[in-house]
Design an enzyme around this catalytic site. Structure first.
Site, PDB file in Angstrom:
ATOM      1  CD  GLU A 247       3.394 -16.296  -5.406  1.00 31.51           C
ATOM      2  OE1 GLU A 247       4.211 -16.135  -3.850  1.00 31.51           O
ATOM      3  OE2 GLU A 247       3.606 -17.429  -5.827  1.00 31.51           O
TER       4      GLU A 247
ATOM      5  CG  HIS B  10       0.846   5.181  -3.630  1.00 37.96           C
ATOM      6  ND1 HIS B  10      -0.032   3.946  -3.216  1.00 37.96           N
ATOM      7  CD2 HIS B  10       1.554   4.395  -4.575  1.00 37.96           C
ATOM      8  CE1 HIS B  10       0.709   2.846  -4.486  1.00 37.96           C
ATOM      9  NE2 HIS B  10       1.846   3.625  -4.773  1.00 37.96           N
TER      10      HIS B  10
ATOM     11  CG  ASP C  27      -1.755   2.631  -0.777  1.00 35.05           C
ATOM     12  OD1 ASP C  27      -2.439   2.649  -0.487  1.00 35.05           O
ATOM     13  OD2 ASP C  27      -1.997   3.581  -1.684  1.00 35.05           O
TER      14      ASP C  27
ATOM     15  CB  SER D  48       3.980   0.837  -3.988  1.00 35.53           C
ATOM     16  OG  SER D  48       2.894   1.029  -4.723  1.00 35.53           O
TER      17      SER D  48
END
Length: 329
Positions: free
Chosen positions: A216, A267, A205, A181
């Site tokens: 970035e 996720h 993910d 994440s």
């Protein structure tokens, strides 16, 4: 006819206004995003960031905790401290074994599920230096503040690995950085700090909100080989959902996962799939020419293994891999 045209114009105007109000071109201002324990938290993507905290993070990379696990200390970590040579030399770190760094996501910490899941996959398989990066000092702040500080935390990780290299002599091509994440973009910035010299960077993910147009974010040049595994990249998914690495894998299409009924499960499936491939190296993707083939499950290109622990892995392209509903998938 005029009435129909007027109504159509009104509809178009509302659609344009709605699109322009989206944050990062995709998300509503108010969303829900899971914490480290998988509990959904309310997030205001336009909430002002904590600039004082960001300055502190930028100034002091020692705010990060680097916790070493090896086969000699599988459950009890040893803290490695940047610029403290004895913390390295007195630990179980072995430069002859590969080093794997794991970075959690928003509101996570050293005990978040991703860490023991990947740690155990490596240490049950063989010798390794598994370093869990606990960046909770920033991760427990609001989502916009945590996202804004990710590049600085990543640079701090890169500086720590430079120090580790200087003390132990371990080459960067023996290092693999894996982040989940927000942690995916974090390890990308760490690899960038090191000039893209680490053997592998794996984004699990990679987070979507505030990252779709963010310069970035994880990049293909952040390591010798950069891989991303996309599992919740739908229209309002928690993951970024678009190709951002050398090789981008889209398990089961990349939007929803078998056996999952919400975005949290989709996720989290990214790091679960990765851990399973470290153990078995059994999930094989087929190369796709475009995203339409990914969605239609009609990819017929060359085969390529997703994940695993091969430090010499190379490859590029879009890949779909189909998996089962439950571990080991």
């Amino acid at each position: 006819m005029k009435t129909v045209l007027c109504l159509l114009c009104v509809a178009v105007c509302y659609a344009i206004a709605g699109a322009s109000s989206l944050v990062d071109g995709k998300y509503s201002r108010y969303i829900e995003f899971p914490d480290g324990d998988g509990v959904m938290q309310a997030v205001d993507l336009l909430e002002p960031v904590d600039t004082e905290l960001l300055r502190e993070v930028e100034r002091n990379p020692a705010n990060n905790n680097y916790l070493l696990y090896t086969r000699r200390n599988r459950r009890s970590s040893q803290r490695l401290i940047i610029n403290n040579v004895n913390s390295i030399r007195n630990s179980n770190f072995n430069a002859n074994h590969q080093t794997v760094v794991i970075a959690h996501g928003w509101l996570g910490n050293q005990n978040t599920n991703i860490n023991p899941t990947i740690r155990d996959a490596y240490l049950n398989k063989g010798e390794a230096n598994v370093i869990v990066l606990d960046w909770r000092r920033l991760a427990v702040s609001t989502y916009p503040t945590a996202a804004a500080g990710v590049p600085a935390v990543g640079r701090g990780l890169g500086q720590f690995l430079e120090f580790l290299h200087s003390v132990t002599g371990q080459p960067f091509n023996r290092m693999h950085l894996a982040g989940f994440s927000l942690g995916a973009h974090l390890v990308g910035n760490a690899g960038r700090q090191l000039g893209g010299r680490v053997a592998r960077v794996t984004g699990l993910d990679p987070a979507g909100p505030l990252w779709n147009r963010n310069s970035e974010r994880l990049r293909p040049t952040d390591g010798v080989y950069v891989e991303a595994i996309h599992t919740d990249g739908g229209t309002t998914g928690l993951g970024i959902g678009t190709a951002i690495a050398n090789a981008d894998f889209f398990p089961n299409g990349g939007n929803s996962q078998p056996g999952c009924y919400n975005s949290i499960c989709n996720h989290n499936r990214a790091y679960e799939l990765f851990a399973s491939t470290v153990t078995r190296n059994h999930l094989v993707g087929r190369q796709c020419s475009n995203t339409a083939q990914i969605s239609a499950n009609s990819c017929r290109g060359s085969s390529f293994h997703m994940g695993n622990d091969d430090l010499n892995k190379t490859g590029s392209g879009l890949f779909r891999v189909n998996t089962g509903r439950r571990y080991p998938f």
